[in-house]
Design an enzyme around this catalytic site. Structure first.
Site, mmCIF file in Angstrom:
data_model
loop_
_atom_site.group_PDB
_atom_site.id
_atom_site.type_symbol
_atom_site.label_atom_id
_atom_site.label_comp_id
_atom_site.label_asym_id
_atom_site.label_seq_id
_atom_site.Cartn_x
_atom_site.Cartn_y
_atom_site.Cartn_z
ATOM 1 N N GLU A 16 8.864 16.748 15.565
ATOM 2 C CA GLU A 16 9.339 16.565 14.193
ATOM 3 C C GLU A 16 8.557 17.514 13.286
ATOM 4 O O GLU A 16 7.350 17.387 13.137
ATOM 5 C CB GLU A 16 9.147 15.116 13.753
ATOM 6 C CG GLU A 16 9.749 14.821 12.398
ATOM 7 C CD GLU A 16 9.613 13.353 12.019
ATOM 8 O OE1 GLU A 16 10.508 12.825 11.361
ATOM 9 O OE2 GLU A 16 8.588 12.732 12.378
ATOM 10 N N LYS A 18 0.860 -1.177 0.000
ATOM 11 C CA LYS A 18 0.000 0.000 0.000
ATOM 12 C C LYS A 18 0.902 1.235 0.000
ATOM 13 O O LYS A 18 1.434 1.628 1.027
ATOM 14 C CB LYS A 18 -0.922 0.062 1.218
ATOM 15 C CG LYS A 18 -1.972 1.193 1.064
ATOM 16 C CD LYS A 18 -2.635 1.583 2.360
ATOM 17 C CE LYS A 18 -1.900 2.686 3.074
ATOM 18 N NZ LYS A 18 -1.891 3.998 2.325
ATOM 19 N N CYS A 48 13.008 11.733 7.485
ATOM 20 C CA CYS A 48 12.884 11.383 8.894
ATOM 21 C C CYS A 48 14.216 11.423 9.626
ATOM 22 O O CYS A 48 14.256 11.571 10.846
ATOM 23 C CB CYS A 48 12.233 10.019 9.044
ATOM 24 S SG CYS A 48 12.935 8.763 7.965
ATOM 25 N N GLU A 79 9.837 1.822 10.669
ATOM 26 C CA GLU A 79 10.795 2.931 10.582
ATOM 27 C C GLU A 79 9.958 4.191 10.701
ATOM 28 O O GLU A 79 9.164 4.507 9.816
ATOM 29 C CB GLU A 79 11.570 2.870 9.269
ATOM 30 C CG GLU A 79 12.772 3.793 9.240
ATOM 31 C CD GLU A 79 12.454 5.108 8.560
ATOM 32 O OE1 GLU A 79 12.305 6.108 9.297
ATOM 33 O OE2 GLU A 79 12.354 5.140 7.327
#
Length: 475
Positions: free
Chosen positions: A379, A170, A279, A245
């Site tokens: 973040e 996906k 990231c 992750e």
């Protein structure tokens, strides 16, 4: 003919069971440029059933068959390279040169690294009278993000194929077109029916259904920590393996003995790459307190050199961020940084001058950032750098590790032994010394809330294997 409105299941392009569509937005114009179908539970069931059926035979193939398949995939990928790059540029807003060299190039590099690692990968080990056998885990669901679409698709598909698993992918519904082209690559490469399947859709209607599906043996997920927690909780009911992750808030410690000007400038470039949408970006720059003002001056000049604009223009360095959701989040956090007392060095709220549409962010640098500030802890996922002063090396290490994340860390020093000593104390899955070249054989993954499991080369293959001990096998 476009396959944008279809899914790839059991070796064929098929219509969704229940028609439902979603516009794909070009972030440089804020306008739709195509439409995809989005699926539901029935589509997931079809794809998982095809993967389950194919696993019975594909899991028994030998190394040479799977190696030949991976090599064919690489060959077709190279043939479709420009198509993929154009799709990434359109769906993400990435400058074309970056879409080619970094985004699409990453997929090719990971295919090559997986093939190289697979050729010498040991599936059998003898320990006295016991044989240790590494076997494919089964049907694997792969849920990938929008920020590095080919990097993450290939980092999951290639090792899963090498291990002998079958997969249901996906891709992100925000940037799905490169994933559809990748499915065409898999088909053209002669992937056996059911070994690779693709269903597009949103997280709640498709991703969570996949994660909780009783006939799925593993979920490999890359995305936000918030979404990763949901996936893990959903998968827990069937006790399937979950590799994740997730997010990061990586520190970049610039030690006093570094080449200071180069270290600060490259730190800015590393933070801003991919419009800050990585990231593992070095978003917290830690500098000696007595050189803080010097760092701000260097960082301002480096940030202001980043031309933001049309991804199709040759001189564009940074394109837009991917969506209105991301744009609004970044704008909010920039404003919070100002409200909480950080020094705005350059950039700030709003679009860059001359741009009145598109999800463009002004390259932003904050100084005098303290560890308690929101911009030092959350973040941001945009071209926003926080520069933080430290008095001692011990304080720098403490600040660097004072985060719920642990994906990456960066250390700059002209004394490599000094850099190594600091690296040993970083609580992160990857530590980069003096801005090294990208290494596709290095393990990639995080500590703490940055996830679990490792990707790249042989590290990725390990994640898709079960370990069986056959006791009494004999010497």
């Amino acid at each position: 003919m476009s396959n944008h409105l279809k899914f790839f299941i059991d070796g064929a392009w098929v219509d969704p069971l229940e028609p439902a569509v979603l516009d794909v937005i070009d972030p440089s114009t804020e306008e739709p440029f195509t439409t995809i179908s989005i699926g539901g539970r029935g589509d997931v069931d079809r794809a998982v059933a095809a993967a389950r059926k194919a696993f019975a035979t594909f899991s028994l193939t030998d190394r040479s068959e799977r190696l030949a398949l991976l090599e064919r995939i690489l060959a077709v990928y190279n043939e479709r390279f420009e198509d993929i790059a154009q799709a990434v540029s359109r769906e993400m807003g990435a400058p074309l040169s970056f879409a080619r060299d970094s985004q699409t190039g990453a997929g090719r590099a990971h295919l090559e690294a997986t093939i190289a690692a697979f050729k010498s990968f040991e599936f059998i080990e003898q320990r006295g009278p016991t044989r240790i056998v590494k076997e494919p885990i089964g049907v694997c669901v792969l849920i990938t993000p929008w920020n590095w679409p080919l990097n993450q698709i290939v980092c999951k598909v290639a090792p899963a194929i090498a291990a002998g698993c079958t997969v249901v992918l996906k891709p992100s519904e925000i940037a799905p077109i490169s994933g559809l082209i990748f499915a065409e690559v898999m088909q053209a490469a002669g992937t056996p029916d059911g070994v690779f399947n693709l269903v597009n859709g949103r997280g709640p209607e498709v991703g969570q259904v996949m994660a909780g599906h009783p006939d799925v043996d593993m979920v490999s997920f890359t995305g936000s920590t918030r979404a990763g927690i949901i996936v893990a909780k959903t998968a827990a009911d069937t006790v399937k393996r979950v590799a994740q992750e997730l997010g990061g808030k990586s520190a970049n410690i610039i030690l006093p003995d570094s080449d200071f000007g180069t270290a600060v400038r490259k730190g800015v470039e590393g933070c801003f790459g991919n419009s800050g949408q990585s990231c593992d970006a070095p978003t917290r720059m830690l500098v000696p307190a007595d050189r803080h003002d010097e760092a701000l001056h260097i960082a301002r000049e480096a940030a202001d050199a980043h031309k933001v604009g049309d991804p199709r223009a040759e001189d564009t360095v940074l394109g837009p961020v991917v969506s209105d959701v991301q744009y609004n989040k970044i704008q909010r956090l920039i404003e919070v940084g100002i409200e909480e007392g950080a020094l705005l060095v350059t950039g700030g709220p709003g679009r860059p001058e001359g741009l009145n549409r598109g999800y463009y962010i002004r390259p932003t640098v904050f100084g005098h950032v303290t560890p308690d500030m929101t911009i030092a802890r959350e973040e941001i996922f945009g071209p926003v750098l926080s520069i933080m002063p430290y008095e001692t090396e011990e304080e720098a290490i403490a600040i660097a590790n004072d985060t719920v994340y642990g994906l990456a860390a960066y250390v700059q020093s002209q004394d490599i032994d000094h850099a190594r000593r600091v690296a040993a104390r970083m609580r992160a899955g990857s530590v980069y010394l003096n801005y090294p070249d990208w290494d596709t054989s290095a393990p990639f993954g995080g500590y703490k809330q940055s996830g679990n499991g490792r990707e790249y080369a042989d590290w990725g293959i390990h994640d898709f294997l079960e370990i069986k001990g056959i006791v009494g096998w004999g010497a």
